[in-house]
Design a protein around this motif. Structure first.
Motif, short mmCIF file in Angstrom:
data_model
loop_
_atom_site.label_atom_id
_atom_site.label_comp_id
_atom_site.label_asym_id
_atom_site.label_seq_id
_atom_site.Cartn_x
_atom_site.Cartn_y
_atom_site.Cartn_z
N ALA A 161 0.85 -1.19 0.00
CA ALA A 161 0.00 0.00 0.00
C ALA A 161 0.88 1.24 0.00
CB ALA A 161 -0.93 0.01 1.21
N THR A 162 0.39 2.31 -0.60
CA THR A 162 1.07 3.60 -0.62
C THR A 162 0.05 4.71 -0.38
OG1 THR A 162 0.78 3.82 -3.03
CG2 THR A 162 2.83 2.79 -2.25
N TRP A 163 0.54 5.86 0.02
CA TRP A 163 -0.36 6.98 0.28
C TRP A 163 0.42 8.29 0.15
CZ3 TRP A 163 -2.82 8.44 5.65
CH2 TRP A 163 -3.93 9.27 5.45
N ASN A 164 -0.20 9.27 -0.46
CA ASN A 164 0.40 10.59 -0.55
C ASN A 164 -0.22 11.57 0.45
OD1 ASN A 164 -2.07 11.30 -1.63
ND2 ASN A 164 -1.30 11.70 -3.69
N PHE A 165 -1.00 11.03 1.41
CA PHE A 165 -1.67 11.81 2.45
C PHE A 165 -2.70 12.77 1.87
CE2 PHE A 165 2.74 11.16 4.13
CZ PHE A 165 2.42 10.13 5.00
N ILE A 208 -3.06 11.43 12.47
CA ILE A 208 -3.42 10.14 13.06
C ILE A 208 -4.43 9.49 12.14
CG2 ILE A 208 -4.40 8.95 15.05
CD1 ILE A 208 -3.51 11.36 16.75
N ALA A 209 -4.12 8.32 11.63
CA ALA A 209 -4.96 7.69 10.61
C ALA A 209 -5.10 6.20 10.90
CB ALA A 209 -4.37 7.90 9.22
N SER A 210 -6.19 5.63 10.43
CA SER A 210 -6.42 4.18 10.53
C SER A 210 -6.91 3.68 9.18
CB SER A 210 -7.44 3.86 11.63
OG SER A 210 -8.67 4.52 11.39
N LEU A 211 -6.84 2.38 9.01
CA LEU A 211 -7.16 1.76 7.74
C LEU A 211 -8.64 1.44 7.66
CD1 LEU A 211 -5.64 0.69 5.19
CD2 LEU A 211 -5.59 -1.53 6.34
N GLN A 212 -9.27 1.81 6.56
CA GLN A 212 -10.66 1.42 6.34
C GLN A 212 -10.74 -0.08 6.06
OE1 GLN A 212 -12.55 3.72 3.27
NE2 GLN A 212 -12.31 5.68 4.36
N ASN A 213 -11.83 -0.69 6.52
CA ASN A 213 -12.10 -2.11 6.24
C ASN A 213 -10.99 -3.03 6.74
OD1 ASN A 213 -14.52 -1.45 4.79
ND2 ASN A 213 -13.24 -0.91 3.03
N SER A 214 -10.36 -2.64 7.85
CA SER A 214 -9.28 -3.48 8.36
C SER A 214 -9.79 -4.83 8.87
CB SER A 214 -8.54 -2.76 9.49
OG SER A 214 -9.38 -2.60 10.61
N GLU A 215 -11.12 -4.91 9.16
CA GLU A 215 -11.65 -6.19 9.64
C GLU A 215 -11.55 -7.28 8.59
OE1 GLU A 215 -15.29 -3.70 8.36
OE2 GLU A 215 -13.31 -3.41 9.22
N TYR A 216 -11.34 -6.88 7.33
CA TYR A 216 -11.19 -7.87 6.26
C TYR A 216 -9.71 -8.13 5.94
CZ TYR A 216 -16.10 -6.66 5.66
OH TYR A 216 -17.43 -6.43 5.88
N LEU A 218 -7.65 -6.07 4.65
CA LEU A 218 -7.34 -5.46 3.35
C LEU A 218 -6.75 -4.07 3.52
CD1 LEU A 218 -10.62 -6.42 1.42
CD2 LEU A 218 -8.44 -7.66 1.43
N PHE A 219 -5.91 -3.68 2.57
CA PHE A 219 -5.44 -2.31 2.49
C PHE A 219 -6.25 -1.61 1.40
CE2 PHE A 219 -1.83 -4.07 4.69
CZ PHE A 219 -1.44 -3.02 5.52
N THR A 220 -7.11 -0.70 1.85
CA THR A 220 -7.92 0.05 0.89
C THR A 220 -7.56 1.53 0.98
OG1 THR A 220 -9.70 0.10 2.54
CG2 THR A 220 -9.81 -1.62 0.86
N THR A 221 -8.25 2.26 1.81
CA THR A 221 -7.95 3.68 2.01
C THR A 221 -7.83 3.95 3.50
OG1 THR A 221 -10.30 4.19 1.98
CG2 THR A 221 -9.11 4.39 -0.11
N PHE A 222 -7.31 5.13 3.81
CA PHE A 222 -7.10 5.52 5.20
C PHE A 222 -8.13 6.56 5.63
CE2 PHE A 222 -3.01 3.79 4.05
CZ PHE A 222 -2.56 3.19 5.23
N ASP A 223 -8.54 6.45 6.88
CA ASP A 223 -9.37 7.47 7.51
C ASP A 223 -8.47 8.38 8.33
OD1 ASP A 223 -11.94 6.73 6.60
OD2 ASP A 223 -12.04 5.13 8.10
N LYS A 224 -8.62 9.69 8.16
CA LYS A 224 -7.88 10.65 8.97
C LYS A 224 -8.66 10.93 10.24
CE LYS A 224 -5.51 13.04 5.17
NZ LYS A 224 -5.32 14.36 4.47
N GLU A 225 -8.16 10.43 11.36
CA GLU A 225 -8.82 10.67 12.64
C GLU A 225 -8.41 12.02 13.22
OE1 GLU A 225 -8.31 7.34 15.24
OE2 GLU A 225 -8.94 5.89 13.73
N VAL A 226 -7.16 12.43 12.98
CA VAL A 226 -6.67 13.76 13.36
C VAL A 226 -5.75 14.25 12.25
CG1 VAL A 226 -5.20 15.05 14.96
CG2 VAL A 226 -6.77 13.34 15.85
#
Length: 564
Positions: A161-165, A208-216, A218-226
């Motif tokens: 997975a990669t991300w440009n924030f 501060i971020a967490s992974l969406q759909n981590s219960e599966y 999978l690496f999909t997209t990130f949620d920005k919590e802060v």
């Protein structure tokens, strides 16, 4: 009370440019990185005690930085990750994986953390890539976060997975400088905390971020919590840790500034919800500079209350501070800050006036907290004596664990297997070569003098063997149990897990088929909980063995098969 630590004179240091302190031996000195394109890169961070490919052999991982040395190897500036694994057959460490990134221009100070963001039980490595302004990448914003997933026998060829924030500026100076991961808000999912040295130019930021759909898994997209770029200081972030400084059971992401005496906390109030607190360490104290990548929470005197260790530096001296007695983050004040070490700069040597890197724990298993800090070309060890006020410098023995005072040497990072940072990252306790002696790992940033003859990584080994018993997080077990060891059959190491239902004196012993005692793995009092201990049988012949545990009236035995 405060006392100055005795410092070596210039005459002494001239005779001891490279020396190992009492209680250690040098076991590894990496001077040439295995990637031929990156031979002169300096090192920024190291973590050991890993088993990323889950084959039972311990590893250490470090990151190099060619931008800091100015691209002295003649190639493009960039970073590399190197993974070394201990090979019992040859009794040596071998490079088994590396990954290189080129053309990062001037964005120095890469940082990584070990994590399990998707919750699949297999470890990942998250690397922050510090692209500076002016890079030649065309098109979309380059990805500044790379995540590599490991697993049984798996060494990744590319990031999973990669991300440009979601950075809208394709060529801005954006530099994720410090990373840490853990389930801070207790929602069953790890969060990734990132401090930015720069965000789109001069701004600084915290994410501060967490992974969406981590219960599966999978690496999909990130949620920005802060996402916070409201810092009121021009200083840069340099340190990221997970703490519970007010001991209220609510963990915090803790970020320290590298050039300003301030710390910012984001305390979890509820899942995905945080409150921000900022401490000014200089108000009413002698604290004069930033944390310079030197900060760690630890319970020094084992009283159940957390303290925060902080290294400060200025042009006049390097200081070690303790923050203790904080009952609420908003009530922090100068009465909570204590200086316990003061190191004046030694003459004729560069970079001796600062602390960089800090590790804490109990390296020799004697029940007394050890603190290691880099100070120019020295690594200092401060061991709590076990008695006396932890705010009094007289309560510590101060020695030099290692030094290389060649002009220009700057040690940037120090860790040891089983320290507080490793345990917080979920890395099992225990040494890397299986002899029970913890390894102390040092990164040499080298301060612009990087070349193929200088040390990149130095590893010292404690001369004291310790059996590490790791506790696992989770609910307190209802009873006693000795669970099947894994792997079994094994060669040469296996992990034995067990549960204790009430405080007990625990004895775990290995016997052979004749009933002869081979070794004792555990002999100590343990509180209720789940534990694991590693047995390395590298010097034991193949055969059938038995592991017996005794805890009060409980007794259980299991068979182990060592197959070489």
């Amino acid at each position: 009370m405060f006392a100055m630590i005795a410092f070596l004179s210039s005459t002494d240091t001239a005779q001891l440019l490279d020396s190992v302190g009492t209680g250690f031996i040098k076991v590894l000195d990496i001077r040439e990185n295995p990637d031929p394109n990156n031979r002169d890169r300096v090192t920024q961070q190291i973590v050991g005690g890993l088993d990323l490919n889950e084959n039972g052999k311990k590893e250490f991982l470090y990151v190099t930085d060619n931008t800091f040395s100015g691209g002295r190897d003649g190639g493009a500036r960039g970073y590399s990750l190197f993974l070394y694994e201990y090979d019992p057959a040859s009794s040596s460490y071998k490079n088994i994986w590396y990954y290189s990134i080129e053309d990062t221009v001037g964005g120095s100070f890469p940082n990584f953390c070990v994590c399990d963001l998707n919750g699949d039980g297999h470890m990942e490595v998250a690397l922050g890539v510090n692209y500076d302004a002016g890079m030649s990448h065309a098109g979309a914003t380059p990805n500044r976060l790379l995540i590599f997933e490991f697993g049984p026998g798996a060494l990744p060829t590319e990031p999973i997975a990669t991300w440009n924030f979601d950075n809208p500026n394709p060529f801005g100076n954006t530099r994720p400088n410090a990373l840490i991961a853990g389930d801070v808000d207790d929602d069953g999912q790890q969060e990734l905390g990132i401090a930015f040295r720069a965000w789109n130019g001069s701004a600084k930021g915290v994410l501060i971020a967490s992974l969406q759909n981590s219960e599966y898994g999978l690496f999909t997209t990130f949620d920005k919590e802060v996402f916070d770029t409201t810092t009121a200081t021009a200083s840069i972030y340099g340190t990221a840790r997970i703490t519970d400084m007010d001991n209220d059971g609510h963990k915090e992401f803790c970020f320290g500034y590298a050039g300003t005496p301030k710390i910012v906390f984001y305390e979890a109030d509820a899942p995905n919800s945080y409150s921000r607190y900022e401490w000014n360490l200089a108000t009413g104290t002698t604290f004069t500079s930033g944390t310079s990548f030197s900060m760690q929470q630890v319970d020094i005197d084992n009283d159940g209350k957390n303290e925060l260790l902080i290294g400060s530096n200025s042009s006049a001296a390097a200081d070690l501070y303790i923050v203790k007695g904080v009952t609420a983050l908003e009530n922090f004040g100068p009465s909570n800050v204590f200086r316990i070490a003061h190191l004046p700069p030694a003459p004729n040597f560069s970079y001796t006036d600062e602390f960089r890197g800090l590790a804490a724990g109990d390296i020799d298993g004697n029940g007394k907290t050890d603190i290691f800090m880099c100070n120019g070309g020295r690594v200092w060890r401060f061991e709590y004596k076990g008695t006396g006020a932890i705010t009094d410098s007289a309560s510590y023995n101060a020695t030099i664990a290692y030094q290389d005072l060649t002009d220009g040497t700057r040690f940037r990072w120090v860790e040891f297997t089983g320290d507080v940072y490793s345990r917080a990252a979920g890395i099992p306790a225990g040494d890397m070569n299986g002899n029970g002696k913890a390894e102390l790992m040092i990164c040499n940033q080298r301060g612009g003098y990087a070349d193929s003859t200088s040390s990149k990584i130095i590893i010292l080994e404690s001369t004291v063997a310790v059996v590490h018993v790791s506790s696992a997080l989770g609910a307190t077990p209802n009873g006693f149990e000795l669970r099947p060891c894994y792997p079994n059959p094994f060669n040469p190491s296996t992990t034995i897990s067990f549960s204790i239902g009430s405080r007990s004196d625990v004895l775990m012993t290995i016997y052979n088929l004749l009933g002869q005692e081979i070794t004792t793995l555990v002999s100590q009092s343990l509180t209720p909980g789940s534990y694991s201990v590693a047995w390395n049988a590298g010097n034991i012949p193949s055969g059938v063995y038995f592991c017996r545990i005794q805890a009060g009236t409980f007794e259980q035995t299991q068979k182990l098969i060592l197959s070489k």
